[in-house]
Motif scaffolding. Structure first.
Motif, short mmCIF file in Angstrom:
data_model
loop_
_atom_site.label_atom_id
_atom_site.label_comp_id
_atom_site.label_asym_id
_atom_site.label_seq_id
_atom_site.Cartn_x
_atom_site.Cartn_y
_atom_site.Cartn_z
N UNK A 64 0.80 -1.23 0.00
CA UNK A 64 0.00 0.00 0.00
C UNK A 64 0.83 1.28 0.00
N UNK A 65 1.97 1.24 0.63
CA UNK A 65 2.82 2.44 0.68
C UNK A 65 3.43 2.75 -0.68
N UNK A 66 3.46 1.76 -1.56
CA UNK A 66 3.99 1.94 -2.91
C UNK A 66 3.02 1.27 -3.88
N UNK A 67 1.88 1.93 -4.12
CA UNK A 67 0.81 1.34 -4.92
C UNK A 67 1.28 0.86 -6.29
N UNK A 68 2.19 1.59 -6.91
CA UNK A 68 2.66 1.20 -8.24
C UNK A 68 3.25 -0.21 -8.24
N UNK A 69 3.73 -0.66 -7.08
CA UNK A 69 4.34 -1.99 -7.01
C UNK A 69 3.30 -3.10 -7.08
N UNK A 70 2.05 -2.81 -6.71
CA UNK A 70 1.03 -3.86 -6.69
C UNK A 70 0.00 -3.73 -7.81
N UNK A 71 0.00 -2.62 -8.52
CA UNK A 71 -1.02 -2.42 -9.55
C UNK A 71 -0.95 -3.43 -10.70
N UNK A 72 0.21 -3.82 -11.18
CA UNK A 72 0.23 -4.83 -12.26
C UNK A 72 -0.43 -6.15 -11.82
N UNK A 73 -0.15 -6.59 -10.61
CA UNK A 73 -0.76 -7.83 -10.12
C UNK A 73 -2.26 -7.64 -9.92
N UNK A 74 -2.65 -6.46 -9.45
CA UNK A 74 -4.08 -6.17 -9.25
C UNK A 74 -4.82 -6.16 -10.59
N UNK A 75 -4.17 -5.63 -11.61
CA UNK A 75 -4.77 -5.61 -12.95
C UNK A 75 -4.98 -7.03 -13.47
N UNK A 76 -3.97 -7.86 -13.33
CA UNK A 76 -4.07 -9.25 -13.79
C UNK A 76 -5.15 -10.00 -13.01
#
Length: 141
Positions: A64-76
């Protein structure tokens, strides 16, 4: 989300992690109670599904502190959910079941401030996932 909200979500999830199996059971029981129509999207044996839920939640909370790090996985993940039959209107129901589970699991530690932090976290992520999966953002609170 504010940095304080991120911290609240992460600290509270650290209290849920030790009871992850119980929390996952509570979550799915609640989800199927309030949205019985989604039960057919899930396997009869929920053991692996519950593990996946808690692993995914842990990854999201940690990122959560670095949303860009989890967005690709969230998109998939959002796109895979479409293949399972998930619809945009399911996201608010899932959010409701999640907040209910956290409230039950955290007991007296569940405060209005914590509820707002989790609502912000879920709203941010689910809004992104809805946009990725269906091409339109939609409030998911």
């Amino acid at each position: 989300m504010t940095p304080d909200q991120v911290k609240l979500v992460q600290q509270s999830f650290a209290k849920v992690a030790p009871i992850s199996e119980t929390a996952a059971v509570l979550f799915y029981d609640r989800l199927f109670e309030i949205a019985p129509q989604v039960r057919a999207m899930f396997p009869a044996d929920m053991t692996e599904q519950r593990k996946k839920l808690m692993m995914t939640l842990a990854a999201v909370v940690n990122g959560l502190a670095n949303l860009d790090s989890i967005l690709p996985a969230a998109s998939a993940l959002a796109k895979r959910h479409v293949a399972y039959g998930a619809k945009a209107e399911h996201y608010p129901v899932v959010g409701s079941a999640l907040l209910w589970t956290l409230e039950k699991g955290l007991g007296e530690a569940w405060t209005l401030e914590l509820a707002e932090a989790w609502t912000a976290a879920y709203g941010t992520l689910s809004g992104f996932m809805i946009a990725e999966a269906y091409g339109r953002p939609q409030a998911a609170e």
